[in-house]
Design a protein around this motif. Structure first.
Motif, PDB file in Angstrom:
ATOM      1  N   GLY A  45      68.343  75.882 126.729  1.00 49.88           N
ATOM      2  CA  GLY A  45      67.958  75.689 125.388  1.00 49.88           C
ATOM      3  C   GLY A  45      67.036  74.430 124.974  1.00 49.88           C
ATOM      4  O   GLY A  45      66.398  74.706 124.290  1.00 49.88           O
ATOM      5  N   ARG A  46      67.210  73.460 125.867  1.00 53.89           N
ATOM      6  CA  ARG A  46      66.180  72.392 125.704  1.00 53.89           C
ATOM      7  C   ARG A  46      64.950  72.619 126.250  1.00 53.89           C
ATOM      8  O   ARG A  46      63.743  72.464 125.401  1.00 53.89           O
ATOM      9  CB  ARG A  46      66.521  71.056 126.695  1.00 53.89           C
ATOM     10  CG  ARG A  46      67.665  70.255 126.198  1.00 53.89           C
ATOM     11  CD  ARG A  46      68.178  69.363 127.019  1.00 53.89           C
ATOM     12  NE  ARG A  46      69.300  68.671 126.416  1.00 53.89           N
ATOM     13  CZ  ARG A  46      69.421  67.584 126.234  1.00 53.89           C
ATOM     14  NH1 ARG A  46      68.264  66.769 126.215  1.00 53.89           N
ATOM     15  NH2 ARG A  46      70.573  66.870 125.645  1.00 53.89           N
ATOM     16  N   ARG A  47      64.598  73.611 127.209  1.00 47.08           N
ATOM     17  CA  ARG A  47      63.523  74.024 127.567  1.00 47.08           C
ATOM     18  C   ARG A  47      62.827  74.779 126.477  1.00 47.08           C
ATOM     19  O   ARG A  47      61.486  75.024 126.034  1.00 47.08           O
ATOM     20  CB  ARG A  47      63.531  74.978 129.039  1.00 47.08           C
ATOM     21  CG  ARG A  47      62.069  75.534 129.413  1.00 47.08           C
ATOM     22  CD  ARG A  47      62.069  76.837 130.245  1.00 47.08           C
ATOM     23  NE  ARG A  47      63.050  77.861 129.523  1.00 47.08           N
ATOM     24  CZ  ARG A  47      63.451  78.792 130.212  1.00 47.08           C
ATOM     25  NH1 ARG A  47      62.742  79.078 131.512  1.00 47.08           N
ATOM     26  NH2 ARG A  47      64.194  79.798 129.812  1.00 47.08           N
ATOM     27  N   ASP A  48      63.626  75.928 125.874  1.00 53.89           N
ATOM     28  CA  ASP A  48      63.268  76.760 124.744  1.00 53.89           C
ATOM     29  C   ASP A  48      62.741  76.107 123.826  1.00 53.89           C
ATOM     30  O   ASP A  48      61.568  76.326 123.022  1.00 53.89           O
ATOM     31  CB  ASP A  48      64.450  77.759 124.515  1.00 53.89           C
ATOM     32  CG  ASP A  48      64.672  78.741 125.593  1.00 53.89           C
ATOM     33  OD1 ASP A  48      63.850  78.752 126.545  1.00 53.89           O
ATOM     34  OD2 ASP A  48      65.556  79.333 125.370  1.00 53.89           O
ATOM     35  N   ALA A  49      63.461  74.831 123.220  1.00 51.19           N
ATOM     36  CA  ALA A  49      63.083  74.157 122.243  1.00 51.19           C
ATOM     37  C   ALA A  49      61.548  73.608 122.243  1.00 51.19           C
ATOM     38  O   ALA A  49      60.844  73.489 121.332  1.00 51.19           O
ATOM     39  CB  ALA A  49      64.219  72.850 122.003  1.00 51.19           C
ATOM     40  N   ILE A  50      61.466  73.052 123.589  1.00 54.50           N
ATOM     41  CA  ILE A  50      60.153  72.243 123.759  1.00 54.50           C
ATOM     42  C   ILE A  50      58.872  73.230 123.679  1.00 54.50           C
ATOM     43  O   ILE A  50      57.963  73.150 123.115  1.00 54.50           O
ATOM     44  CB  ILE A  50      60.034  71.198 124.688  1.00 54.50           C
ATOM     45  CG1 ILE A  50      58.951  70.454 124.743  1.00 54.50           C
ATOM     46  CG2 ILE A  50      60.012  72.146 126.304  1.00 54.50           C
ATOM     47  CD1 ILE A  50      58.871  69.203 125.578  1.00 54.50           C
ATOM     48  N   LEU A  51      59.325  74.348 124.348  1.00 58.10           N
ATOM     49  CA  LEU A  51      58.277  75.496 124.641  1.00 58.10           C
ATOM     50  C   LEU A  51      58.004  76.139 123.228  1.00 58.10           C
ATOM     51  O   LEU A  51      56.885  76.633 122.870  1.00 58.10           O
ATOM     52  CB  LEU A  51      58.627  76.480 125.529  1.00 58.10           C
ATOM     53  CG  LEU A  51      58.553  76.000 127.147  1.00 58.10           C
ATOM     54  CD1 LEU A  51      58.792  77.099 128.178  1.00 58.10           C
ATOM     55  CD2 LEU A  51      57.231  75.222 127.283  1.00 58.10           C
ATOM     56  N   GLY A  52      58.961  76.274 122.417  1.00 56.31           N
ATOM     57  CA  GLY A  52      58.799  76.845 120.964  1.00 56.31           C
ATOM     58  C   GLY A  52      58.172  75.974 120.293  1.00 56.31           C
ATOM     59  O   GLY A  52      57.210  76.210 119.505  1.00 56.31           O
TER      60      GLY A  52
END
Lengths: 538, 538
Positions: free
Chosen positions: B451-458
């Motif tokens: 979830g954190r990865r997705d947030a930063i990549l988003g």
């Protein structure tokens, strides 16, 4: 003003130098005053800290330590700061977005709080359930302003600096200054993973196999310390002892006449490993004068000293036939430990309540560290014998140069002690007991152990022949002619176990394992010593 | 029958061999059955233990590991067992009077109990106060029969064996078997003080400055691992990489054509250090086929492998534009983690409740350890990234010979991990969560990090140019002609910090620091990798 609000780099030098104007005495009260002036310690995750942030201003007026570059091993000299630990110091910058060294988010730590039930000085350290106090450390106490604490689980359980947390380093620095008042300006402490670990690091810092380095120690020495040196290729040389431990003139003799060739290429040793109080295994304790003589010989031959002192606070009065070995000061303390204490070591009764604690400190034989005007001592302290062995926390004290080399080593090895251990020790020693409470604990513990010693010696007096010391005449052993001394010793050891007694084999403690054995297993009387053959250096 | 009631020496071989008759499957249920049969673990203070006591019977049918005497350093080969740790094994003898190695009396430990508030699988690891569970470990739980626990503070906080407590070693051994099912019969585990410490020990076990030993690793490698090797005088050689990490054919090439003279006297390296999952700093993860190829090249050149796997359980599905990078299994798991669990890992729903956990394990790329038919892998596991970094506890897995050498080293260095950490981890992982609960925790954590990865990549997708990767053309820097590349990099690093972003300098991670720099700081795309440049190996 004393150093304030540390936890990042840069505040140290100025604050500390201003402090030179107004020296405060090295007393419990002095520490309280300094802390009150400094304000709340601000040391978030992975904060940089060093002892200079916490030392008394007058410390800085002392002479600087000598440099030890000529003794450091190539391994130690080659160490550079760990880049990720260095980078962590930037984290203190407000609003910084870190794409750097990865600190797991404390949101994901599966520990919301940690509580413990501990005895208190106010209740004379009674362990009755109703006398215990429950102490809790939460995950976000500092952020949420819970209590007065300056360490919480979000900090203690994340990555930290290898020197240890600022919070526990402060405590250890103050304690060291209070008890030893080191003689140099640039002394510092670093937390360790216990003295076996810090001794191993020290050997590697000052010893190099390829250089033919060796170690001096008592002729009977702590077995694990010997076992730690051997695989590193460091030769160990034993110094004859008497009931006060190693003999300085024998050491002088050994070093003065050192013949490298006759010693099979071994270089003149430049390091002394010694356990001055309750030496292991003999129990010998060096008197103050003996320590001064040892130090002078080390100065004469430029020998660096590893002072290993796990039993320092267990110095007891000599055993009196019929028991009652408690010291006057300790006995006195028992009646005064009802002084109530508050967090942060503030005594309800003010400085008057410190008198017995300060009297206790004056009964302790001064350490080599306290005499060390050259900075040639690296002292190893440990919580193993006086709190719990399982904390795997201790600390080293030495000159800035030596401690800096130690930290460089720890960064690429232990990474400092356990955060659980640090959290628990901080909570107990700093917040709950304070310095005076801890010293009262040590007085209490010395009483406990003196009582145990008196019990066993009383039983020996009653049930054993007049001389406690058993000397085995191996020449009368049935296998004396066809078995080696080591084999005979092993047989005796094994049959002791068969008959329900675990002993230690004297040969384990011989500094020079390759020297031919004489008859006696251990030549000295242990009466009046402290502890047993049980593990200096851990 | 599986090994029963261990904790002293001598029960191992027979019990284990009987077990060969009735192999049980390597499942969560199998572990429960084995434990139930074995009865309550009896492992008092300083008990001897080893993984053979806890392994599944079928483990012993596998081939034995090769011997590594030809690779061990003189330092490691010279290590002998620590006599005091050996003597401690006699303490189990009923009624023994110990005049031997000194264990402080737990009566004097100032901790009566330790409690913690932890999230539970039953509450989906919610950290809301009402969802937490309080778990307590008392000083004498075992003696007093409090609860079902087999570890208490009197044991955990006293001296122990350097391999760690039998109680936590059992858990680690079972977990390793469940996840990796090592391919040799004589595999064992030992607890460590974290992977930086165990890697340092491993370097010293297999590397010797005087022999001209070197280490192979990815051309960009974990900075602390490089910094640990350098002062020991071990040369590091980088192997070119692609998006799956190190290239086996390049490694083969390097070793096949090794010219000692051209390499300045450096011996052909006999050790590979690699981070197969979420390699640091590139984020590259080796596929199963890549791992098999790496292993084959190591076999061909008789290279020993240090497998450093702090991120093993954080293997994520590749990022999908627009988010939602959770793996199918993980997503599925989220809806099924309501399965109630009981202490000792017994699932209320029986083995059916294990299906999602076992499916999760099948999604993990097999480790080098799991493929290691020669016993040439020493795997380093750590709780740092998946529980807390501050526990300073991890474990190593390897052949009996290699683990034995590791323990000999630890006896004269760390003496094993903190007892506070061991007590807390045992209580959480074994008694409270059990194996299935811990695996559910890992699934939960992988979701959190995805979830954190997705947030930063988003956010990058939204706010940054189409290509995430920033490549700095240093030739256009105003000082390109008069400053070195390292100086330019430092300037960029410093101005990032000034502007509020902490980055990592690519040069920190270069395996060969003395090789001339090319233009690019880091040549690989990190998308789809795990973690950041944040510390494999600790």
């Amino acid at each position: 003003m004393a150093p304030t609000n540390v936890g990042g780099l840069g505040l140290v030098a100025e604050d500390v130098h201003i402090g030179r104007q107004a020296p405060e005495p090295l007393t419990l009260e002095g520490i309280r005053t300094r802390r009150a002036k400094a304000g709340k310690l601000d040391a978030p995750t992975a904060s940089y800290s060093d002892s200079d942030m916490f030392k008394a201003p007058q410390s800085f007026k002392k002479p600087l330590a000598k440099r030890w570059d000529h003794l450091l091993s190539p391994e130690s000299a080659a160490r550079k700061p760990c880049v990720l630990k260095q980078a962590a110091k930037h984290l203190k910058k407000p609003g910084l977005v870190s794409l750097g060294g990865g600190l797991p988010s404390s949101d994901n730590f599966p520990f919301e709080s940690l509580s413990m039930q501990v005895p208190t000085p106010a209740n004379k350290f009674s362990q009755h359930a109703s006398d215990l106090k429950e102490v809790t450390i939460g995950k976000h106490d500092v952020r949420d302003g819970v209590g007065e604490g300056v360490l919480d689980l979000s900090i203690a359980l994340n990555y930290g600096q290898s020197i240890g947390s600022a919070q526990l380093l402060r405590w250890v620095t103050e304690h060291t200054e209070l008890v030893h008042d080191p003689a140099i300006a640039d002394w510092r402490c670093a937390l360790t993973i216990g003295s076996t670990g810090s001794l191993e690091a020290a050997y590697r810092m000052f010893g190099d196999r390829a250089r033919g380095d060796g170690i001096l120690t008592e002729e009977y020495s702590f077995s694990t310390a010997l076992e730690t040196a051997a695989p590193l290729g460091l030769r160990v040389f034993g110094i004859p002892m008497d009931e006060q431990g190693l003999l300085p003139d024998k050491m002088d003799e050994l070093l003065t006449g050192w013949d490298e060739e006759a010693r099979g290429g071994a270089r003149r040793p430049r390091v002394l490993y010694t356990v001055p109080s309750g030496q292991n295994p003999t129990g010998a304790t060096q008197s103050e004068e003996r320590r001064r003589e040892v130090y002078r010989v080390c100065q004469k031959h430029d020998v660096f000293i590893f002072e290993d002192e796990p039993y320092y606070f267990l110095q007891m009065q000599p055993y009196q036939e019929g028991g009652s070995g408690k010291s006057d000061t300790t006995a006195q303390s028992s009646s005064t430990t009802t002084t109530a204490t508050k967090p942060h070591g503030e005594s309800v009764n003010g400085s008057n309540g410190d008198a017995d604690v300060e009297a206790f400190m004056r009964t302790l034989i001064p350490s080599l560290l306290s005499m060390d005007t050259d900075g040639r001592v690296l002292r190893h302290d440990s919580f193993s014998k006086v709190v719990v062995p399982g904390s795997r926390v201790g600390w080293v004290t030495g000159s800035e140069q030596v401690i800096e080399r130690y930290i460089r080593h720890a960064e690429c090895c232990s990474q400092g002690p356990s955060g659980f251990s640090q959290a628990v020790l901080y909570k107990l020693l700093d917040e709950e007991w304070g310095h005076d409470g801890y010293l009262r604990w040590l007085m209490h513990l010395r009483d406990e152990y003196a009582g145990r010693r008196d019990a066993i010696l009383g039983a020996c007096e009653r049930f054993l022949p007049g001389e406690l010391w058993l000397k085995v005449d191996h020449t009368r052993h049935p296998h004396a002619s066809d078995k080696s001394l080591l084999e005979l010793e092993e047989e005796i050891f094994d049959s002791c176990i068969e008959r329900g007694v675990l002993a230690c084999r004297g040969s384990w403690f011989r500094a020079e394992h390759d020297r031919p054995l004489s008859g006696a297993v251990l030549p000295h009387d242990v009466r009046g010593g402290v502890g047993g053959a049980d593990g200096g250096g851990d």
